[in-house]
Design a protein around this motif. Sequence first.
Motif, PDB file in Angstrom:
ATOM      1  N   UNK A 117      -7.983  -5.152  -0.717  1.00 20.01           N
ATOM      2  CA  UNK A 117      -7.958  -5.732  -1.936  1.00 20.01           C
ATOM      3  C   UNK A 117      -9.161  -5.454  -3.035  1.00 20.01           C
ATOM      4  N   UNK A 118     -10.246  -5.256  -2.237  1.00 14.97           N
ATOM      5  CA  UNK A 118     -11.472  -4.764  -3.349  1.00 14.97           C
ATOM      6  C   UNK A 118     -11.388  -3.381  -3.386  1.00 14.97           C
ATOM      7  N   UNK A 119     -10.908  -2.469  -2.363  1.00 18.24           N
ATOM      8  CA  UNK A 119     -10.931  -1.001  -2.801  1.00 18.24           C
ATOM      9  C   UNK A 119      -9.923  -0.746  -3.965  1.00 18.24           C
ATOM     10  N   UNK A 120      -8.852  -1.124  -4.068  1.00 20.59           N
ATOM     11  CA  UNK A 120      -7.653  -0.856  -4.937  1.00 20.59           C
ATOM     12  C   UNK A 120      -8.193  -0.836  -6.418  1.00 20.59           C
ATOM     13  N   UNK A 121      -8.885  -2.225  -6.917  1.00 20.13           N
ATOM     14  CA  UNK A 121      -9.443  -2.261  -8.144  1.00 20.13           C
ATOM     15  C   UNK A 121     -10.536  -1.132  -8.395  1.00 20.13           C
ATOM     16  N   UNK A 122     -11.427  -1.193  -7.523  1.00 16.66           N
ATOM     17  CA  UNK A 122     -12.510  -0.269  -7.434  1.00 16.66           C
ATOM     18  C   UNK A 122     -12.156   1.320  -7.595  1.00 16.66           C
ATOM     19  N   UNK A 123     -10.959   1.692  -7.017  1.00 16.69           N
ATOM     20  CA  UNK A 123     -10.341   3.174  -7.139  1.00 16.69           C
ATOM     21  C   UNK A 123      -9.997   3.033  -8.536  1.00 16.69           C
ATOM     22  N   UNK A 124      -9.126   2.137  -9.115  1.00 18.36           N
ATOM     23  CA  UNK A 124      -8.429   2.162 -10.312  1.00 18.36           C
ATOM     24  C   UNK A 124      -9.665   2.084 -11.387  1.00 18.36           C
ATOM     25  N   UNK A 125     -11.004   1.658 -11.278  1.00 18.58           N
ATOM     26  CA  UNK A 125     -11.665   1.664 -12.223  1.00 18.58           C
ATOM     27  C   UNK A 125     -12.509   3.261 -12.071  1.00 18.58           C
TER      28      UNK A 125
END
Length: 115
Positions: free
Chosen positions: A90-98
């Motif tokens: 859940x933390x890695x997906x938004x970070x990857x998108x950013x």
Amino acid sequence: MPEARRLRLPAALLPRPSARALVWLQGGLAAAGFSLLLAGTNATTPLLPLYRQLLGYTPAQLSLTFTAYVGALILVLLALSKVRLGRLIPLLLPTALLCAILSDLLLAGAEWQGI
């Protein structure tokens, strides 16, 4: 009119997938994931001549750019394959998108060779 009763079966009577079916399902999912990985790494290939023309990249710079992209992709996939990191998704997906958005903005603003 009385409400219809729902029949609930005990868990022991419910059909469960066999071990062989689960192995085939896991194999199919792994094959689909590997196919998507190959398709994703090759999706940028048609853009490489465009990068060379617009940004003035040399063939060596294009090769290094593509190599860095594939190398980073493999490292990230290997790191995320660890079970312990699953809780961080859940933390890695938004970070990857950013990161993807920031890299697209950097590339869109590139005006000189070797950004």
